[in-house]
Design a protein around this motif. Sequence first.
Motif, short mmCIF file in Angstrom:
data_model
loop_
_atom_site.label_atom_id
_atom_site.label_comp_id
_atom_site.label_asym_id
_atom_site.label_seq_id
_atom_site.Cartn_x
_atom_site.Cartn_y
_atom_site.Cartn_z
N SER A 34 -27.25 -15.62 -8.32
CA SER A 34 -28.11 -14.45 -8.18
C SER A 34 -29.48 -14.80 -8.73
O SER A 34 -29.65 -15.81 -9.42
N LYS A 35 -30.44 -13.97 -8.42
CA LYS A 35 -31.81 -14.19 -8.88
C LYS A 35 -32.32 -12.90 -9.50
O LYS A 35 -32.10 -11.82 -8.95
N SER A 36 -32.97 -13.03 -10.64
CA SER A 36 -33.53 -11.85 -11.29
C SER A 36 -34.92 -12.19 -11.82
O SER A 36 -35.22 -13.34 -12.11
N ASN A 37 -35.74 -11.18 -11.94
CA ASN A 37 -37.09 -11.33 -12.46
C ASN A 37 -37.24 -10.46 -13.69
O ASN A 37 -36.86 -9.29 -13.67
N SER A 38 -37.77 -11.04 -14.75
CA SER A 38 -38.03 -10.25 -15.96
C SER A 38 -39.30 -10.78 -16.62
O SER A 38 -39.65 -11.95 -16.47
N THR A 60 -43.19 -12.38 -8.57
CA THR A 60 -41.93 -12.19 -7.84
C THR A 60 -41.99 -12.69 -6.41
O THR A 60 -41.07 -12.46 -5.64
#
Length: 74
Positions: A34-38, A60
């Motif tokens: 999975s890919k997440s942005n923070s 992003t």
Amino acid sequence: MPAVIIGGVKVTSVGGNGTVNMGDVLQIAPKSTSKSNSGAGGGNTGDFLQTNTFCSVTNTFDADLNGSNNIANK
């Protein structure tokens, strides 16, 4: 060869796709990705945290269509 653990080990939680391994292993491969942005300091975990962020900008934009393909890894 067995693992020798000197000191404390803290495993807070292991989810459905998590892996905890102590000892010999030939290969550990993910079954899902999975890919997440923070932003800055957003992914920190621990008992006693202090983050000081003056400015945080998260890019992003992702130009590729398949970031991590693991179809053959079943």
